[in-house]
Enzyme design. Structure first.
Site, PDB file in Angstrom:
ATOM      1  CB  CYS A 130      -0.851   0.023   1.259  1.00 32.81           C
ATOM      2  SG  CYS A 130      -1.766  -1.502   1.504  1.00 32.81           S
ATOM      3  NE  ARG A 169       4.185   1.597  -1.546  1.00 33.56           N
ATOM      4  CZ  ARG A 169       5.342   0.973  -1.483  1.00 33.56           C
ATOM      5  NH1 ARG A 169       6.292   1.257  -2.328  1.00 33.56           N
ATOM      6  NH2 ARG A 169       5.563   0.059  -0.565  1.00 33.56           N
ATOM      7  CD1 TRP A 187      -3.177  -4.462  -4.903  1.00 35.67           C
ATOM      8  CD2 TRP A 187      -2.275  -5.783  -3.350  1.00 35.67           C
ATOM      9  NE1 TRP A 187      -3.022  -5.708  -5.443  1.00 35.67           N
ATOM     10  CE2 TRP A 187      -2.469  -6.537  -4.522  1.00 35.67           C
ATOM     11  CE3 TRP A 187      -1.715  -6.414  -2.241  1.00 35.67           C
ATOM     12  CZ2 TRP A 187      -2.134  -7.885  -4.616  1.00 35.67           C
ATOM     13  CZ3 TRP A 187      -1.379  -7.750  -2.329  1.00 35.67           C
ATOM     14  CH2 TRP A 187      -1.590  -8.470  -3.510  1.00 35.67           C
ATOM     15  CG  ASN A 195       3.068  -1.272   2.688  1.00 29.40           C
ATOM     16  OD1 ASN A 195       2.449  -2.189   2.160  1.00 29.40           O
ATOM     17  ND2 ASN A 195       4.273  -0.904   2.289  1.00 29.40           N
ATOM     18  N   GLY A 196       1.669  -3.791   4.787  1.00 24.89           N
ATOM     19  CA  GLY A 196       2.290  -5.051   5.198  1.00 24.89           C
ATOM     20  C   GLY A 196       1.239  -6.017   5.703  1.00 24.89           C
ATOM     21  CD  GLU A 253       9.050  -9.021 -19.231  1.00 24.94           C
ATOM     22  OE1 GLU A 253       8.889  -9.912 -18.384  1.00 24.94           O
ATOM     23  OE2 GLU A 253       8.748  -7.833 -19.009  1.00 24.94           O
ATOM     24  CE  LYS A 259       5.612  -6.370 -18.658  1.00 19.84           C
ATOM     25  NZ  LYS A 259       6.839  -6.448 -17.944  1.00 19.84           N
ATOM     26  CD  GLU A 300       2.436  -6.668 -15.395  1.00 19.71           C
ATOM     27  OE1 GLU A 300       3.251  -6.876 -16.313  1.00 19.71           O
ATOM     28  OE2 GLU A 300       2.775  -6.250 -14.288  1.00 19.71           O
ATOM     29  CG  HIS A 350       7.152 -32.419 -25.985  1.00 20.74           C
ATOM     30  ND1 HIS A 350       7.412 -33.721 -26.366  1.00 20.74           N
ATOM     31  CD2 HIS A 350       8.201 -31.687 -26.445  1.00 20.74           C
ATOM     32  CE1 HIS A 350       8.574 -33.770 -26.999  1.00 20.74           C
ATOM     33  NE2 HIS A 350       9.067 -32.551 -27.065  1.00 20.74           N
ATOM     34  CE  LYS A 383       7.076  -0.375 -11.141  1.00 22.50           C
ATOM     35  NZ  LYS A 383       7.211  -1.146 -12.392  1.00 22.50           N
TER      36      LYS A 383
HETATM   37  O1  M6R Z   1      10.227  -4.851  -7.886  1.00 26.00           O
HETATM   38  P1  M6R Z   1      10.497  -6.225  -8.383  1.00 26.00           P
HETATM   39  O2  M6R Z   1      11.384  -6.272  -9.570  1.00 26.00           O
HETATM   40  O3  M6R Z   1      11.040  -7.141  -7.308  1.00 26.00           O
HETATM   41  O4  M6R Z   1       9.102  -6.809  -8.819  1.00 26.00           O
HETATM   42  C1  M6R Z   1       8.965  -8.134  -9.234  1.00 26.00           C
HETATM   43  C2  M6R Z   1       7.648  -8.361  -9.945  1.00 26.00           C
HETATM   44  O5  M6R Z   1       6.586  -8.110  -9.085  1.00 26.00           O
HETATM   45  C3  M6R Z   1       7.508  -7.462 -11.176  1.00 26.00           C
HETATM   46  O6  M6R Z   1       8.570  -7.630 -12.062  1.00 26.00           O
HETATM   47  C4  M6R Z   1       6.189  -7.763 -11.915  1.00 26.00           C
HETATM   48  O7  M6R Z   1       6.239  -9.018 -12.487  1.00 26.00           O
HETATM   49  C5  M6R Z   1       5.957  -6.673 -12.959  1.00 26.00           C
HETATM   50  N1  M6R Z   1       4.716  -6.023 -12.679  1.00 26.00           N
HETATM   51  C6  M6R Z   1       5.870  -7.190 -14.342  1.00 26.00           C
HETATM   52  O8  M6R Z   1       5.662  -6.169 -15.259  1.00 26.00           O
END
Ligand code: M6R
Length: 611
Positions: free
Chosen positions: A2, A27, A76, A102-103, A484, A488, A491, A507, A606
């Site tokens: 958060c 966040r 969050w 936060n936590g 990757e 993307k 996400e 397979h 994030k």
């Molecule tokens: O801050 P970090 O690199 O540790 O975050 C890891 C993942 O949460 C982050 O890369 C996530 O997969 C991204 N939102 C992908 O775009």
């Protein structure tokens, strides 16, 4: 996971709180709230949904918020669904204390039962509310002592910020495993989870350490350690440009960050490649031949996109330096009884440096005796501080939830690292090192070239963006890029996307490839190019629509695919930095076409500071 802000000073707190929360919305953004001390009373406003809903409520209020001390939170959800009741701040029974968090408080259930038995009435389903009631329970005339007693009872991770009407000029805050900074102003002070919230007010900060507590008034900040002994903190000066954290004319942060990649990569390489291209210079490591020879095994630990950078790291470290490398998902690593010892180098990759799974995995590796090397984008983040050595990616602040420039700068760092180890171990020739160094220096310009050719990508996103399933295939480094690209797309555009090592399709997954299913096929790996063409033929035979990603001068590819996205030719070990860019753009334009919230995709945040 958060965002937290706090203000104490001569001005009305509400404008700082709302502006700061907006900067921290990455966040978490399922609800928001603020609390203010006014005329000796605590006043709270909260709302489920985006911050703009809260702003509307505040603006429509007949009685304006005028307090000069307050705290705010964007949430969050972890415990309790997103709702107005569950949103922070939370109070005790009588409204004497208020807290944002936060936590996760891991022992909240037993604390809650104990507090209910003692007559406390709970309003929300959150773990956080126990903290406010605990404070009420333990208050014996002194706010700070009550906070300290409360903290001793908590298990889990937290950044907590408290207000009390018993001490109306003071904010108290503390942290363990979640970030918290204090911004030092002139006659005013700030509290926040991250720098963008305060940067337009001050560049001077204290970065709170684990188990430290700060007592913040408008003219003073006192930091105490877990025993209550004052700590002399060093001021950390923020060097970013405030503009760097703004959208700067782009429609979304993600697009801006995609376009910032040439600069981010240039900055990350700056000073790390010798002028004559003869070697890689990583002064922050300073490893001797003995240090490197002492490493029997490397384990790379990361999550999400950073994990994909780790896969590229594995490939290159093994290829260049002939060192055995495992890549582990951080959330799995810690619980699998990992084989790690003093001869292991644990490389931790994390953009934010705050991902709790990654941080916990790093602590585990350290406990088992491993040397730790962090690759992170955030100076003085928890992971940077805990690691034995750190290499920073100089991507600048990344705001969009989908990682782009942080990822490509991670690719640069793992590539530099692999060459660096190889040059110490003598496993690459002088010519090979020179060629790689030259190739690296071309990359920013080559990315610019990719960014100039976006119109076919826009067209494909309109043509195929409404398909519910899309496949990505590739071999060798192209496989990591495929993973990757598919992450993307999932996400930010909510399209079901799967990435496969192209040879693995037959397979099982090939059963899903039917007429008109789009398949993005990466074909930049010359050593396995023919094999890749065979795999493309396999999907074409099932009438898939294939979009190839290939070099500008590749004339073979167009014989086998329906469309081609071109990238400039590069050294075969560096193509991953280029081929991912069109996939980032594809995900972006599909998300825009589908009307998705690009920078703040649903259910995500994030910085993932919960396990
Ligand atoms: O801050 P970090 O690199 O540790 O975050 C890891 C993942 O949460 C982050 O890369 C996530 O997969 C991204 N939102 C992908 O775009």
């Amino acid at each position: 996971m958060c965002g937290i802000v706090g203000y104490v000073g001569p001005k009305e707190a509400v404008s700082f709180l709302l502006a700061g929360m907006e900067k921290l919305e990455y966040r978490g953004y399922d609800s928001a709230g603020i609390a203010m001390l006014e005329k000796g009373e605590i006043r709270i406003e909260k709302s489920v949904g985006r911050l703009s809903f809260l702003e509307k409520i505040i603006n429509q209020n007949k009685e304006k918020l005028t307090g000069t001390i307050g705290i705010g939170h964007t949430r969050w959800a972890t415990h309790g669904r997103p709702s107005t009741i569950n949103s922070h701040p939370h109070t005790d029974c009588d409204g004497n204390f208020v807290v944002v968090h936060n936590g996760i408080i891991e022992n909240y259930q037993s604390l809650k039962e104990m507090l209910i038995e003692r007559g406390h009435i709970f309003k929300s389903e959150t773990d956080t509310e126990v903290v406010a009631h605990l404070l009420e329970e333990l208050y014996d005339g002194d706010f700070l002592t009550a906070v300290q007693k409360t903290l001793r009872k908590l298990e889990g991770s937290y950044a907590l910020v408290f207000l009390s009407k018993y001490q109306p000029d003071t904010i108290i805050c503390s942290k363990k495993d979640n970030p918290l900074i204090i911004g030092l102003g002139d006659g005013e002070n700030f509290v926040a989870s991250d720098i963008p919230a305060i940067i337009s007010h001050t560049r001077k900060t204290y970065i709170l350490g684990d188990n430290e507590t700060a007592v913040v008034t408008k003219d003073n900040v006192k930091v105490l350690d877990y025993r209550g002994v004052p700590v002399k903190k060093k001021i950390f000066e923020v060097e970013w440009d405030a503009q760097a954290a703004e959208k700067g004319g782009y429609e979304h942060f993600m697009l801006k960050e995609i376009y910032e990649q040439p600069k981010a990569i240039r900055d990350t390489m700056s000073g790390r490649i010798a002028k004559d291209n003869s070697k890689i210079v990583l002064e922050e490591l300073n490893f001797s031949v003995e240090d490197i020879n002492d490493i029997e095994r490397i384990v790379i630990v990361a999550c999400g996109t950073a994990y994909h950078a780790g896969m590229v790291g594995k490939y290159l470290l093994e290829k260049f330096a002939r060192m055995p490398v495992e890549v582990e998902i951080a959330s799995e690593f810690r619980y699998k009884d990992p084989i790690v010892n003093e001869k292991t180098l644990a490389i931790i990759i994390s953009q934010s440096g705050e991902t709790i799974d990654t941080l916990a995995a790093m602590k585990e590796a350290k406990k088992l005796g491993a040397k730790t090397l962090a690759i992170t984008n955030v100076v003085s983040s928890s992971i940077a501080r805990e690691a034995d050595k750190v290499i920073y990616t100089w991507a600048g602040p990344e705001i969009a939830v989908a990682s782009t420039k942080a990822y490509t700068t991670q690719l640069i760092v793992v590539t530099l690292l692999a060459i660096y180890f190889a040059q110490i171990k003598n496993t690459l020739s002088k010519e090979e090192i020179k060629e790689l160094c030259q190739g690296l220096k071309f990359l920013p310009e080559q990315i610019n070239d990719v960014l100039e050719e976006i119109s076919p990508i826009k067209t494909f996103s309109k043509q195929y963006g409404f398909n519910e399933n899309i496949f990505f295939i590739g071999r060798a480094l192209d496989y990591a890029v495929a993973l990757e690209g598919s992450l993307k797309l999932k996400e930010i555009s909510y399209v079901h996307a799967e990435a496969y090592a192209a040879g693995e399709l037959k397979h099982g997954t090939l059963a899903l490839v039917v007429k008109e299913v789009p398949v993005i096929a990466l074909a930049t790996q010359e050593d396995v190019y023919d094999k890749m063409i065979s795999n493309i033929k396999e999907v074409k035979a099932r009438e898939a629509v294939v979009i190839g990603v290939a070099f500008q001068d590749d004339q073979e590819i167009e014989k086998h695919v329906d469309h081609v996205i071109r990238i400039p030719r590069a050294n075969k070990f560096l193509t991953h930095v280029l081929s991912v860019v069109p996939l980032q753009l594809l995900a972006y334009f599909v998300a825009v076409t589908r009307g998705c919230d690009v920078d703040k995709p649903r259910n995500l945040a994030k910085s993932v500071t919960v396990e």
